[in-house]
Design a protein around this motif. Structure first.
Motif, mmCIF file in Angstrom:
data_model
loop_
_atom_site.group_PDB
_atom_site.id
_atom_site.type_symbol
_atom_site.label_atom_id
_atom_site.label_comp_id
_atom_site.label_asym_id
_atom_site.label_seq_id
_atom_site.Cartn_x
_atom_site.Cartn_y
_atom_site.Cartn_z
ATOM 1 N N PRO A 1 0.808 -1.230 0.000
ATOM 2 C CA PRO A 1 0.000 0.000 0.000
ATOM 3 C C PRO A 1 0.836 1.273 0.000
ATOM 4 O O PRO A 1 0.485 2.244 -0.690
ATOM 5 N N HIS B 1 -6.125 -2.650 -2.815
ATOM 6 C CA HIS B 1 -5.965 -1.340 -3.454
ATOM 7 C C HIS B 1 -7.208 -0.818 -4.174
ATOM 8 O O HIS B 1 -7.183 0.290 -4.724
ATOM 9 N N VAL C 1 -6.850 -4.204 -10.664
ATOM 10 C CA VAL C 1 -6.559 -3.876 -9.274
ATOM 11 C C VAL C 1 -7.317 -4.848 -8.380
ATOM 12 O O VAL C 1 -8.515 -5.071 -8.572
ATOM 13 N N LEU D 1 1.889 2.270 -3.553
ATOM 14 C CA LEU D 1 0.884 2.282 -4.618
ATOM 15 C C LEU D 1 0.988 3.527 -5.497
ATOM 16 O O LEU D 1 1.014 3.429 -6.730
ATOM 17 N N ALA E 1 -8.357 2.521 -2.703
ATOM 18 C CA ALA E 1 -7.316 3.552 -2.668
ATOM 19 C C ALA E 1 -7.034 4.142 -4.048
ATOM 20 O O ALA E 1 -6.682 5.328 -4.153
ATOM 21 N N VAL E 2 -7.177 3.360 -5.107
ATOM 22 C CA VAL E 2 -6.831 3.876 -6.433
ATOM 23 C C VAL E 2 -7.780 4.977 -6.888
ATOM 24 O O VAL E 2 -7.418 5.793 -7.746
#
Length: 284
Positions: free
Chosen positions: A52, A76, A72, A55, A79-80
């Motif tokens: 993480p 993640h 993904v 990333l 978070a992306v």
């Protein structure tokens, strides 16, 4: 090697992959590798374990390294969204992305194709399924469940029942998706199956190495279509019990296959077909 030769090599053989932690278990490399060989396309699809804390840096580097995009996976997918330059409406609604497309200027376009994959799997393997045939019941309220809920409501389900071990997550889904969503307490999950036309296990319960899904099926009508997002094993205990009651069942592998097709088309330039050969290539 000159910059021009590097550019020519990249143009000739696009790169894509899957990022997550861990990714060793992912079947996506098998799937995309099969399609690349089957259609005789130049390109490579590689698994990439990404922590993480790395990333953001990795997503800045990959477009410059010749990647057209990536899938993904956990952890993640949420978070992306904050790192993307553009986010589709469905990814924003679901709150997660599973497909990234890198634009020529290095910008990141985030999408979520899980819901598309879920519906496409049902339509392929249960062609007589109708979303408006009766209530849908979804077990679970995580990221995968949110994609399922969004796709079922969008396809025309008039009532969607949901239960989750932590009720707060189910309540959030109702708050975000509207009054067609009805929340049940976890201990009452079996009751939401009464007169349901579509039933979905959107949890990891029943997966190899996980606890069993212990929702009683006493109220499940034999006319229901029952599907499980778990595909290891293909025949989960939940599906086996539903089949024993006379229900039509659909395993979860098709969702994995169909959700991958839009990304493959964007990265490698051809829409792949999801067929029995594709299933066997991934199962191998």
């Amino acid at each position: 090697m000159t910059d021009d030769s590097v550019s020519a090599r990249i143009d000739h053989a696009p790169l894509a992959g899957v990022i997550g932690m861990p990714v060793a278990h992912s079947r996506s490399p098998l799937l995309h590798g099969h399609w690349l060989r089957h259609y005789g396309l130049a390109g490579h699809y590689v698994p990439m374990p990404v922590m993480p804390q790395h990333l953001a840096e990795v997503l800045r580097i990959l477009p410059r390294a010749g990647f057209a995009g990536v899938n993904v996976t956990i952890p993640h997918k949420e978070a992306v969204l904050a790192l993307a330059d553009a986010v589709t409406d469905r990814a924003a609604l679901i709150g997660a992305a599973n497909t990234l497309i890198f634009r020529p200027d290095g910008g990141i376009h985030a999408d979520n194709t899980d819901g598309y994959g879920f519906i496409a799997n049902l339509m392929q393997n249960a062609p007589h399924w109708r979303p408006d045939a009766g209530p849908a019941a979804v077990i679970g309220a995580g990221g995968a469940a949110r994609a399922v809920v969004a796709s079922l409501l969008d396809s025309g389900v008039t009532e969607l029942r949901i239960a989750n071990r932590t009720r707060l997550r189910a309540d959030r889904i109702r708050a975000e998706f509207g009054t067609r969503v009805v929340v049940y307490d976890w201990v009452q999950a079996g009751h939401m199956l009464e007169d349901a036309a579509t039933v979905v296990n959107a949890t990891a319960l029943g997966m190899d190495g996980k606890q069993a899904l212990r929702v009683p099926l006493d109220a499940l009508p034999d006319s229901a279509l029952v599907t499980d997002l778990v595909y290891t094993p293909l025949m989960t205990p939940f599906l086996a019990q539903a089949q024993a009651r006379g229900c039509q069942i659909v395993d979860g592998l098709g969702m994995l296959l169909h959700q991958a097709a839009p990304g493959f088309e964007r990265w490698f330039g051809r829409r792949p077909e999801v067929d029995e050969e594709t299933r066997q290539a991934v199962l191998a």
